[in-house]
Design an enzyme around this catalytic site. Structure first.
Site, mmCIF file in Angstrom:
data_model
loop_
_atom_site.group_PDB
_atom_site.id
_atom_site.type_symbol
_atom_site.label_atom_id
_atom_site.label_comp_id
_atom_site.label_asym_id
_atom_site.label_seq_id
_atom_site.Cartn_x
_atom_site.Cartn_y
_atom_site.Cartn_z
ATOM 1 N N GLU A 47 0.892 -1.448 -0.195
ATOM 2 C CA GLU A 47 -0.157 -0.062 0.086
ATOM 3 C C GLU A 47 1.129 1.413 0.053
ATOM 4 O O GLU A 47 1.369 1.417 0.858
ATOM 5 C CB GLU A 47 -0.792 -0.091 0.842
ATOM 6 N N ARG A 51 0.729 10.696 0.042
ATOM 7 C CA ARG A 51 1.077 11.592 1.359
ATOM 8 C C ARG A 51 2.187 12.515 0.589
ATOM 9 O O ARG A 51 2.882 12.916 1.815
ATOM 10 C CB ARG A 51 1.591 11.028 2.839
ATOM 11 N N LYS A 134 -11.316 -1.955 6.434
ATOM 12 C CA LYS A 134 -10.274 -1.992 7.293
ATOM 13 C C LYS A 134 -10.708 -0.874 8.371
ATOM 14 O O LYS A 134 -11.557 0.051 8.503
ATOM 15 C CB LYS A 134 -9.733 -0.657 6.491
#
Length: 214
Positions: A47, A51, A134
């Site tokens: 993943e 950011r 999640k």
């Protein structure tokens, strides 16, 4: 892609390894060697969080690494979804879930691991058809004990807890019947990435890959 199909795809990915590395990468030059190190250690599902300015380039580079399955994390808007798909992401992860982000992923045929923090949020996602979710931020939300409690009345949902998960507490989560895998950043420490210590990262990945699951 229907929510049900997305959850089936997400479950297949989550079953490939007990830990999904959550990666914040500042330099695309590190992408390929980092991906190779993690895959070599037994963690093929990666993943890449959106950011950093380099995130999309990192996804492009990692997508070319044999044996890896690269996804985009921190999906917040439909524009993020489009950019991630264009970069080669095979799945998406969001910190929460809104109708817009869910619809964007469904329309883009991008399997999404939608974020939830409460029983009500988990129920809302389940109502839409998402059975794999999640749990975020895991430790701040009460950790494994909270997730066990939430799962008791909602056994249909399997979770990937992320946020504060480490080698020290991963077993607590992975021992729960409603946890399918965990997301964690400890397998790719920033200092080791900057130093190019790929062998060290492979060793951390191998340790994480050997964690038992319920």
């Amino acid at each position: 892609m229907t929510p049900e199909a997305a959850s089936i795809a997400s479950e297949k990915l989550c079953r490939l390894a007990p830990i999904i590395p959550v990666l914040v990468v500042d330099d695309a030059a590190h992408a390929a060697p980092l991906a190779r190190a993690l895959v070599k250690g037994g963690l093929p599902v990666l993943e890449v969080t959106l950011r950093t300015p380099a995130a999309l380039d990192v996804i492009r580079e990692m997508a070319a690494v044999e044996g890896g399955v690269v996804g985009a994390g921190t999906l917040l808007t439909p524009a993020d979804v489009k950019a991630a798909v264009d970069a080669g992401a095979k799945f998406g992860v969001s910190p929460g879930a809104t109708d817009r982000i869910l619809s964007a992923c469904e329309e883009a045929d991008l399997p999404l691991l939608p974020g939830t923090a409460t029983a009500s949020e988990a129920m809302a996602l389940l109502e839409r058809g998402y059975t794999v979710q999640k749990f975020f931020p895991a430790e701040a939300n009460g950790g494994a004990a909270a997730l066990k409690a939430i799962g008791a009345p909602i056994p249909q949902v399997r979770f990937c807890p992320t946020g504060g998960v480490s080698m020290k507490n991963a077993r607590d989560y992975l021992g729960l019947s409603n946890v399918i895998c965990c997301g964690g950043s400890w397998v790719a420490p920033k200092d080791m990435v900057l130093a190019g210590d790929w062998e060290g990262i492979t060793a951390l990945a191998a340790e994480a890959a050997a964690l038992p699951r319920s």
